[in-house]
Design a protein around this motif. Structure first.
Motif, short mmCIF file in Angstrom:
data_model
loop_
_atom_site.label_atom_id
_atom_site.label_comp_id
_atom_site.label_asym_id
_atom_site.label_seq_id
_atom_site.Cartn_x
_atom_site.Cartn_y
_atom_site.Cartn_z
N ILE A 165 0.83 -1.18 -0.05
CA ILE A 165 0.01 0.19 -0.05
C ILE A 165 0.79 1.40 0.02
N TRP A 166 0.65 2.24 -0.86
CA TRP A 166 1.28 3.30 -0.83
C TRP A 166 0.21 4.75 -0.83
N ASN A 167 0.58 5.70 -0.01
CA ASN A 167 -0.13 6.86 0.06
C ASN A 167 0.72 8.13 0.06
N ARG A 168 0.51 9.10 -0.41
CA ARG A 168 1.02 10.57 -0.15
C ARG A 168 1.51 10.66 1.17
N THR A 169 0.49 10.24 2.22
CA THR A 169 0.77 10.48 3.44
C THR A 169 0.88 9.03 3.84
N PRO A 170 2.48 8.83 4.30
CA PRO A 170 2.69 7.33 4.58
C PRO A 170 1.89 6.96 5.80
N GLU A 171 1.77 7.87 6.60
CA GLU A 171 1.12 7.28 7.93
C GLU A 171 -0.23 6.68 8.02
N LYS A 172 -0.94 7.01 6.71
CA LYS A 172 -2.23 6.43 6.20
C LYS A 172 -1.88 5.06 5.64
N ALA A 173 -0.92 4.85 5.11
CA ALA A 173 -0.80 3.53 4.27
C ALA A 173 -0.40 2.64 5.32
N ILE A 174 0.63 3.11 6.39
CA ILE A 174 0.96 2.15 7.41
C ILE A 174 -0.24 1.77 8.25
N SER A 175 -1.05 2.58 8.69
CA SER A 175 -2.24 2.26 9.40
C SER A 175 -3.34 1.56 8.68
N LEU A 176 -3.46 1.43 7.26
CA LEU A 176 -4.21 0.61 6.45
C LEU A 176 -3.84 -0.89 6.67
N ALA A 177 -2.51 -0.76 6.50
CA ALA A 177 -1.72 -1.97 6.32
C ALA A 177 -1.91 -2.77 7.83
N GLU A 178 -1.58 -2.20 8.90
CA GLU A 178 -1.89 -2.63 10.12
C GLU A 178 -3.36 -3.25 10.47
N ARG A 179 -4.13 -2.45 9.95
CA ARG A 179 -5.69 -2.70 10.27
C ARG A 179 -6.05 -4.20 9.38
N LEU A 180 -5.36 -4.31 8.15
CA LEU A 180 -5.71 -5.53 7.17
C LEU A 180 -5.03 -6.49 7.84
N GLY A 182 -4.60 -7.73 10.88
CA GLY A 182 -5.47 -7.99 11.98
C GLY A 182 -6.88 -8.62 11.35
N ASP A 183 -7.15 -8.74 10.00
CA ASP A 183 -8.41 -9.28 9.69
C ASP A 183 -8.19 -10.65 9.41
N LYS A 184 -9.11 -11.41 9.91
CA LYS A 184 -8.84 -12.79 9.83
C LYS A 184 -9.37 -13.34 8.58
N ARG A 185 -9.93 -12.63 7.64
CA ARG A 185 -10.55 -13.03 6.27
C ARG A 185 -9.12 -13.31 5.42
N PHE A 186 -8.19 -12.74 5.92
CA PHE A 186 -7.17 -12.60 4.62
C PHE A 186 -5.83 -13.35 5.43
N GLU A 187 -6.11 -14.53 5.86
CA GLU A 187 -5.04 -15.33 6.46
C GLU A 187 -4.18 -15.89 5.34
N GLY A 188 -2.71 -15.66 5.50
CA GLY A 188 -1.87 -16.02 4.35
C GLY A 188 -1.32 -14.93 3.34
N VAL A 189 -2.14 -13.82 3.64
CA VAL A 189 -1.73 -12.95 2.81
C VAL A 189 -0.83 -11.73 3.70
N SER A 190 0.18 -11.31 3.22
CA SER A 190 0.95 -10.08 3.84
C SER A 190 0.68 -8.71 3.31
N PHE A 191 0.67 -8.03 4.43
CA PHE A 191 0.19 -6.57 4.24
C PHE A 191 1.58 -5.61 4.30
#
Length: 335
Positions: A165-180, A182-191
């Motif tokens: 994930i890339w965003n002009r504001t890096p903190e927002k990309a970091i936050s989204l990656a961290e949130r995803l 923790g989502d159990k639907r995406f087991e086996g996927v690295s964010f």
């Protein structure tokens, strides 16, 4: 037999999330879009600038067939600078009417309806245009649409095991990656997030863009062999998410022909003589029907540009409304 109330119902975002999934909506579009285009009329949408940075969109759609008795109108506001207020940039409401009686059937909080339908259309196109064994998804942008696009693309291509994930504001990309993560639907996927777009563009088997950018972000020379580029953000000629080289190198498809008049990436390319309208390879409906060939090999670059339409709004509203009404009828029958 007992019947549900004829009073208009309100369908909240909570109800919408309890009914819809990206997987079911992708399948619904795939099965209904070809016939829907024959019976649904979509007048040109109105786009009005309400301030230098804000837009009001009105999107009507109505059926000419008694077998699909609906009229729908969506109102959308776009305020890109809402991010500074920690608010979504897009807000929407949707009204569903009976085309037989004109009766108001339902009112929707359509912000999430728009997110679901937009991301599911991109993922449906990806079924025809991305490689079957796509592994890396690069998400350009981390606004409210981005997690929907990620979820939809993962539904369409379960081979994806890495999302950057890339965003002009890096903190927002970091936050989204961290949130995803923790989502159990995406087991086996690295964010993960990355602050340098030029470095990560070339890693993507699928590059999905959802920004309000008016300057190119994706450079065609950086794309890897066989990449699929999904352009979602621009909806007026001043906006663009990729450069001319991307459009020149790619086999370009659109969600509907309105994109040829509204999408900045295409309008600009036409004006500069990079390509002509005749170079556009087809629409999503033509891909679904098999009238146009999607990806031909694992080496070519493909591009899908969507601007949205009243047809997919109405099909989404129809699916949700009929599901709610079926549940009401079943409850009344039990009572």
């Amino acid at each position: 037999m007992a019947t549900p109330s004829t009073t208009p119902i309100f369908i909240s975002s909570t109800t919408l999330h309890s009914i819809l999934s990206h997987k079911t909506l992708i399948a619904h579009f795939q099965s209904t879009l070809p016939n829907a285009t024959l019976s649904l009329s979509t007048p040109p949408r109105h786009s009005h600038s309400t301030s230098p940075n804000s837009t009001l969109l009105l999107m009507p759609c109505f059926s000419t067939s008694s077998s699909f008795p609906f009229i729908g109108v969506k109102l959308v506001t776009s305020h890109p600078h809402n991010s500074s207020l920690n608010l979504p940039g897009i807000h929407a409401c949707y009204t569903l009417f009976s085309s037989l009686t004109g009766q108001t059937l339902a009112l929707f909080d359509a912000t999430d309806l728009t997110l679901f339908r937009t991301s599911s259309i991109s993922a449906l196109a990806s079924l025809y245009l991305s490689k079957n064994d796509a592994h890396v998804l690069v998400m350009v942008g981390s606004g409210n649409l981005s997690p929907h696009l990620i979820t939809a693309h993962l539904s369409a291509r379960p081979t994806i095991n890495r999302v950057i994930i890339w965003n002009r504001t890096p903190e927002k990309a970091i936050s989204l990656a961290e949130r995803l993560r923790g989502d159990k639907r995406f087991e086996g996927v690295s964010f993960e997030s990355n602050g340098c777009l030029e470095k990560v563009i070339g890693l993507g088997d699928i590059v999905s863009c959802a920004t309000n950018s008016e300057t190119e972000l994706v450079g065609g020379m950086k794309l890897k062999e066989g990449a699929h580029v999904d352009l979602v953000g621009s909806f007026k000629p001043t906006m663009k998410e990729c450069d001319d080289e991307t459009i020149k190198k790619g086999r370009v498809f659109v969600d509907n022909e309105v994109a040829l008049e509204e999408a900045g990436e295409l309008v600009g390319a036409f004006e500069r003589g990079v390509i002509t309208k005749d170079d556009i390879c087809g629409t999503l409906v033509e891909l679904i029907k098999g009238d146009k060939v999607g990806r031909k090999n694992d080496k070519e670059i493909t591009v899908f540009k969507s601007v949205g339409s009243g047809v997919v709004d109405l099909l989404t509203a129809q699916l949700v409304y009929e599901t709610v009404m079926k549940a009401q009828i079943e409850q009344l029958q039990v009572v």
